[in-house]
Scaffold this motif. Sequence first.
Motif, PDB file in Angstrom:
ATOM      1  N   SER A 120     -12.151 -30.904  39.711  1.00  0.00           N
ATOM      2  CA  SER A 120     -12.754 -32.167  40.137  1.00  0.00           C
ATOM      3  C   SER A 120     -13.770 -31.961  41.254  1.00  0.00           C
ATOM      4  N   GLU A 121     -14.900 -32.638  41.116  1.00  0.00           N
ATOM      5  CA  GLU A 121     -15.897 -32.712  42.181  1.00  0.00           C
ATOM      6  C   GLU A 121     -16.171 -34.151  42.585  1.00  0.00           C
ATOM      7  N   LYS A 122     -15.555 -35.117  41.873  1.00  0.00           N
ATOM      8  CA  LYS A 122     -15.908 -36.517  42.101  1.00  0.00           C
ATOM      9  C   LYS A 122     -14.664 -37.413  42.130  1.00  0.00           C
ATOM     10  N   THR A 123     -13.686 -37.034  42.948  1.00  0.00           N
ATOM     11  CA  THR A 123     -12.507 -37.870  43.114  1.00  0.00           C
ATOM     12  C   THR A 123     -12.829 -38.999  44.088  1.00  0.00           C
ATOM     13  N   ASP A 124     -12.451 -40.223  43.727  1.00  0.00           N
ATOM     14  CA  ASP A 124     -12.888 -41.436  44.415  1.00  0.00           C
ATOM     15  C   ASP A 124     -11.678 -42.325  44.718  1.00  0.00           C
ATOM     16  N   TRP A 125     -11.863 -43.251  45.628  1.00  0.00           N
ATOM     17  CA  TRP A 125     -10.836 -44.203  46.029  1.00  0.00           C
ATOM     18  C   TRP A 125     -11.222 -45.609  45.543  1.00  0.00           C
ATOM     19  N   GLU A 126     -10.226 -46.482  45.356  1.00  0.00           N
ATOM     20  CA  GLU A 126     -10.489 -47.876  45.006  1.00  0.00           C
ATOM     21  C   GLU A 126      -9.305 -48.734  45.461  1.00  0.00           C
ATOM     22  N   VAL A 127      -9.479 -49.525  46.495  1.00  0.00           N
ATOM     23  CA  VAL A 127      -8.431 -50.469  46.885  1.00  0.00           C
ATOM     24  C   VAL A 127      -8.402 -51.615  45.878  1.00  0.00           C
ATOM     25  N   GLU A 128      -7.189 -51.965  45.410  1.00  0.00           N
ATOM     26  CA  GLU A 128      -7.073 -53.022  44.407  1.00  0.00           C
ATOM     27  C   GLU A 128      -5.798 -53.832  44.599  1.00  0.00           C
ATOM     28  N   MET A 166     -16.885 -40.818  33.457  1.00  0.00           N
ATOM     29  CA  MET A 166     -18.190 -41.224  32.954  1.00  0.00           C
ATOM     30  C   MET A 166     -18.927 -40.144  32.159  1.00  0.00           C
ATOM     31  N   GLU A 167     -18.772 -38.886  32.561  1.00  0.00           N
ATOM     32  CA  GLU A 167     -19.606 -37.834  31.988  1.00  0.00           C
ATOM     33  C   GLU A 167     -18.974 -37.163  30.781  1.00  0.00           C
ATOM     34  N   VAL A 168     -17.655 -37.103  30.735  1.00  0.00           N
ATOM     35  CA  VAL A 168     -16.976 -36.497  29.586  1.00  0.00           C
ATOM     36  C   VAL A 168     -15.984 -37.491  28.991  1.00  0.00           C
ATOM     37  N   SER A 169     -16.328 -38.755  29.071  1.00  0.00           N
ATOM     38  CA  SER A 169     -15.390 -39.816  28.733  1.00  0.00           C
ATOM     39  C   SER A 169     -15.259 -40.040  27.237  1.00  0.00           C
ATOM     40  N   GLY A 170     -16.323 -39.747  26.482  1.00  0.00           N
ATOM     41  CA  GLY A 170     -16.323 -40.114  25.078  1.00  0.00           C
ATOM     42  C   GLY A 170     -16.400 -41.612  24.873  1.00  0.00           C
TER      43      GLY A 170
END
Length: 286
Positions: A120-128, A166-170
């Motif tokens: 992983s190079e793009k691990t992200d956070w999201e409060v929900e 997004m990039e390898v999502s199919g």
Amino acid sequence: MKFARLGDPGSEIPVVIAEDRTYDLRSVTSDVNGDFLAADPVGRTRAALDSGALPELADADARRIGSPIARPSAVICVGQNYAAHARESGAEPPTVPILFLKTPNTVVGPDDAVTIPRGSEKTDWEVELGIVIGSRAAYLDSPADSAAHIAGYVVCNDVSERAFQMEVSGGQWSKGKASFGFNPTGPWLVTPDEVDVQNLRLRSFVNGEPRQDSNTNDMIFSVAEIVHHISQYITLEPGDLVLTGTPQGVAFGGKFPYLRAGDVVEIDIEGLGGQRQEFKAWEAQA
């Protein structure tokens, strides 16, 4: 009323928090699971409290906080449900709810460490805001029917890996959403009478620096609309978890860097409590 689960993974004790005291719920239920949530949890717990049948858990503060719900049968998520987040993602706000799934083993305790996936190079956070289902919901006639099927609300961090998403999502998002532990949940399950669910401040911080700061009144689709919409396509069962989307301020928007090993994410929602996760390198956890 606040329900929680305390203890080591797999050995959590169900508890209720009342007047700043923590009471052992094991005489009422073996766990905060679908069976418990479908059978008048508030009424049964209130009766047990009033009768003095629930012992206080003296060492509650020393125990790990687990997810306040046992592993759900489904975790169903709504994407791009805040207009500003949709735009920071390069999309126009949706006209119908976007749905995707996370796996049940993403649900972990609110303060458990999160492992960054291998590569992983793009691990992200999201409060929900998370909705916990209290009774089966299928083909609800209107959004007004949704409230009767909701057991309560929780804080969730919809951790995401954006390259996988997004990039390898199919063409679908779940690859970037379903790594183990990618849904820290809790600390509490708060019953609906305790919160004004469409007017809650929600925030996130990375290494103490502010990232997201919004309010659930900015949702495109309300809690009632979300549960109604999902019920037209998926039968929601007691104990299931529904995530309602995140506001702007995530790394995917390009303003902030993605997470690296050693980073600490803190999130909170007004009335529902807060979380803190340290992010770990995959190699260190293999």
